[in-house]
Write an enzyme that holds these catalytic residues in place. Structure first.
Site, PDB file in Angstrom:
ATOM      1  N   CYS B 107       0.846  -1.212   0.000  1.00  0.00           N
ATOM      2  CA  CYS B 107       0.000   0.000   0.000  1.00  0.00           C
ATOM      3  C   CYS B 107       0.874   1.253   0.000  1.00  0.00           C
ATOM      4  CB  CYS B 107      -0.932  -0.014   1.215  1.00  0.00           C
ATOM      5  SG  CYS B 107      -1.972   1.450   1.362  1.00  0.00           S
ATOM      6  N   CYS B 200      -6.181  -4.130   7.072  1.00  0.00           N
ATOM      7  CA  CYS B 200      -7.361  -3.263   7.089  1.00  0.00           C
ATOM      8  C   CYS B 200      -8.486  -3.783   6.232  1.00  0.00           C
ATOM      9  CB  CYS B 200      -6.990  -1.839   6.699  1.00  0.00           C
ATOM     10  SG  CYS B 200      -6.643  -1.614   4.945  1.00  0.00           S
TER      11      CYS B 200
END
Lengths: 385, 390
Positions: B107, B200
């Site tokens: 990410c 997440c």
């Protein structure tokens, strides 16, 4: 601060704010029988008379609500519930409704097993009346209610409501219109329009948010959403918001009385804005009907730009506008209105709406044009992610 | 970036305490700060109990409230599509290939310091600030945070010098507990919000179930690496990580009574090999093409390497080439999984030896990193830690 987002909310007219504050100081539940109650009731009824008169309705046709959304939900769900039978379970809507209608109808479909027909629009965002005519020829007996907005909240296109109402009347089907963007901005005469119900909202015309109304013909049945004290002909229970009602009526009466002059003034400012945006950004696409639209609405797609990015850059430059209708999570979705008009997903994500209102001046338009070209250039270099 | 210069800073705000304090500090440093919450999930869940992440509507609202308190403009950027393509799909693909990815690292590499940074720069920002615990030295090198327990330089070690030059990590000089105190003092409601630990995009923290959902179940054998004896079965090789000890479901204990570990995963025949801890020992680590955060080197050099987030540090000789790094560990490491990053640090001599050294050059500096492809033992044939091979 150049504020070009009057379709989201417009400042309260000073007279409306004064009315609000004055009435808010007064004691009284409009349903109480004593002197204070009678005084509050009198304010409500005078407001009802003034507001209904301004919109070509009878006082008894006016139901005060807490918002335009509530008025829309009450009309669409209420008419459907009141008229549905085994064989009659279809709601007709359009592809470009505000979420207050679109989501209420979708809910009827998802949770109440209603059939839903969405009328298409043409490339300027006007509902295709012939599609309704065809539908009625085949399925009129199945339809509980038809809903079509008066003017679109994103691209500003005015809708062929009289034709729709005439078609529906021939089959005895009630028509609701979401006129939240129209009242006070274009001429609205409920009695002459042929529709059976009409939703309006205070804060779009110089009144307070949290005050709305539904104009509803006496012979049109709706099942209430709220049950309780039986206020508003038992159609909308809940203690009446007397200051909100007084301020709504005050604002609406003024807005309607100034509507013609104000429309001329705003259309001239808007046309100037449109012309200059086209000159500054030659590939910008002017969406909606170029003529038959709300006087204060200008809606553009800026190819290659993300509407979001443009909005942020203009915001940073002190110019406030919108990408279309806001989304609760703050995540921009491609506009369903532009998609329905045949725009590609990229153009539908690259749009900005500039809406002018009673406090808009030439300086606001100038400020936008001062900031826009650089913002477009930057947003374009950031591209569509 | 020179101190005292007013920059236009985009603060990535997850809705957690760290990024909120980072944004506040950027404002206090005199920068013109705009808060942005990245929407990474197409269908944000309305509420999630227990697990904490960065994908819920609550997180977005928390970030917005923090921005209000700090007094900066706030927007939500929809990065869900990019995130899905570059992080979530990569996560699946890596597990399917028998590797163990680190999605936070991906990410940072593809979203926060690529898609977001690029967009920010194009829109006129000078830098992106995040709540990562890491420092940037005066020399521009990425360094470990002062709080060793929170140090996140490992997951930032994929940034190239250009990305690093436009990044700000305002929390690197502060221990986490003081950041919470500071949040409290600043009136940020997120001060007591629990830390996010899980991945997440896996709402319930059940990575195994998440993978099973996408990659399916397929029964396979768990085999003793030495004897070839079938010890048990599993329902998908992608459920395992090299070095894993628990959750093997083996009925019989090993002959010597010692625990067994996953030694290798072969997706092609859905086979998981297990064996004693000693068999996990490796001292040669090979990576794919390296990212150089500091000046690129061509000759072998001595350094410290870290092989997973918050993992141990090993002294090693690093042999660089454009195609990949080879780390020769001075002592063995256990449970090194392909797909994780090998991050090479230059140990901070100043911090250890010279307390008077300037703060700006403190902390182990990241020299380079690469994704681990294969591992092996000295002089022995390189054994692939996975199906990826060498």
């Amino acid at each position: 601060m150049p504020y070009l987002d009057h379709a989201a909310t417009t400042p309260m007219l000073p007279e409306s704010l004064d009315a609000y504050v004055r009435v808010a100081r007064e004691l009284g539940n409009a349903s109480s029988l004593h002197g204070s109650g009678r005084s509050a009731r009198r304010t409500v009824e005078e407001s009802r008379e003034r507001l209904s008169e301004a919109l070509g309705a009878k006082p008894s046709e006016l139901v005060f609500t807490g918002s335009g959304t509530e008025a829309d939900n009450l009309a669409v769900k209420g008419m459907h519930w009141a008229r549905r039978t085994e064989a009659r379970n279809r709601v007709v809507t359009t592809a470009i409704e505000h979420h207050a209608i679109a989501d209420a109808v979708a809910w009827l479909g998802d949770h109440e097993r209603a059939d839903v027909t969405e009328l298409p629009v043409d490339e300027v965002g006007r509902v295709k009346v012939e599609a309704l005519a065809e539908l009625l020829a085949e399925r009129a007996a199945e339809i509980t209610a038809i809903t079509c907005m008066w003017a679109n909240n994103e691209v500003g296109t005015l809708q062929p409501l009289e034709e729709i109402a005439a078609l529906a009347e021939a089959h005895g089907i009630p028509v609701h219109t979401d006129a939240v963007q129209a009242v006070g901005h274009v001429a609205v005469d409920f009695g002459a329009s042929g529709v059976d119900s009409l939703a309006l909202s205070g804060h779009k015309l110089g009144g307070p948010a949290g005050a709305g109304a539904l104009l509803l013909r006496r012979d049109t049945k709706v099942t209430p959403l709220l049950h309780g004290g039986g206020q508003e002909r038992e159609i909308r229970s809940g203690t009446l918001d007397v200051p909100g009602i007084a301020a709504l009526a005050e604002a609406a009466v003024i807005a309607v009385s100034r509507q013609k002059d104000e429309a001329t003034r705003l259309a001239a400012l808007r046309d100037d804005l449109v012309e200059r945006i086209r000159a500054a950004v030659p590939d910008a696409i002017y969406n909606g009907d170029p003529v038959d639209r709300l006087p204060g609405n200008a809606h553009f797609s800026f190819p290659g730009c993300e509407g979001d990015a443009l909005l942020m850059l203009l915001d940073a430059a002190g110019v406030e506008c919108a990408t279309g209708s806001a989304c609760s999570a703050g995540i921009a979705q491609p506009s369903h209105v532009l998609l329905a008009m045949g725009a590609g997903e990229f153009d539908a994500r690259s749009s900005l709406r500039f809406t002018l209102g009673w406090s808009t001046t030439q300086a606001d338009v100038d400020a936008l044009l001062a900031a826009l070209p650089e913002s477009v250039e930057r947003a374009r270099s950031a591209g569509l992610s | 970036m020179v101190e005292g210069v007013k920059l236009r800073v985009l603060a990535a705000m997850s809705g957690g305490v760290d990024s909120a304090v980072a944004a506040a500090r950027a404002v206090e440093a005199g920068h013109d700060v705009t808060g942005v919450h990245l929407a990474l999930s197409k269908n944000p869940q309305t509420y999630r109990t227990g697990a904490r992440g960065c994908c819920t509507i609550e997180d977005s609202r928390d970030a917005r409230r923090a921005a209000d308190v700090i007094g900066i403009p706030f927007y939500v950027w929809d990065m869900a599509e990019r995130f899905h393509e570059d992080v979530v799909e990569d996560f699946y693909a890596e597990y399917a290939a028998g590797r163990t990815p680190n999605p936070c690292l991906r990410c940072n590499e593809k979203i926060k310091f690529a898609a977001v940074l690029d967009r920010a720069m194009a829109l006129g920002f000078d830098a992106v600030a995040t709540g990562h615990y890491a420092r940037k030295g005066d020399d521009g090198l990425l360094r470990r945070a002062v709080d060793p327990a929170k140090d996140q330089s490992y997951v930032l070690a994929v940034l190239n010098p250009a990305q690093l030059a436009h990044s700000m990590f305002p929390l690197g000089d502060t221990p986490k507990d003081l950041v919470r105190v500071e949040a409290e003092e600043r009136g940020l409601a997120v001060a007591r919000k629990p830390d996010s630990h899980d991945i997440c995009f896996i709402a319930d923290g059940d990575t195994s179930g998440f993978l099973k959902n996408k990659l399916g179940s397929k029964e396979g054998e768990i085999v003793d690496a030495a004897s070839g004896e079938v010890l048990g079965s599993h329902d998908g090789a992608h459920q395992f990580t090299v070095g894993q000890r628990h959750g093997l479901g083996l009925k019989r204990p090993a002959a010597d009574g010692k625990p067994r570990y996953v030694l290798s995963i072969t997706p092609v025949d859905n086979r998981v090999e297990v064996g004693p801890r000693e068999a996990l020992r490796v001292d040669r680590i090979h990576t794919g093409a390296p990212v150089w955060l500091g000046p690129e080197r061509t000759e072998p050099f001595e350094a410290e390497v870290q092989l997973r987030a918050h993992g141990e540090v090993y002294p090693a000789t690093v042999v660089p080439s454009p195609k990949g790094l080879r780390a020769e560990l001075h002592q063995g490491a256990f449970g090194v999984a392909a797909g994780q990053a090998l991050v090479v640090y230059d140990p901070d001599a100043a911090e250890h030896n010279d307390a008077s050294a300037g703060v700006g050059d403190r902390g182990d500096a990241v020299l380079c990193s690469g994704t681990i492809d294969a591992t092996g033992l000295n002089d022995a044939a390189v054994s692939s830690g996975s199906a990826a091979g060498v």
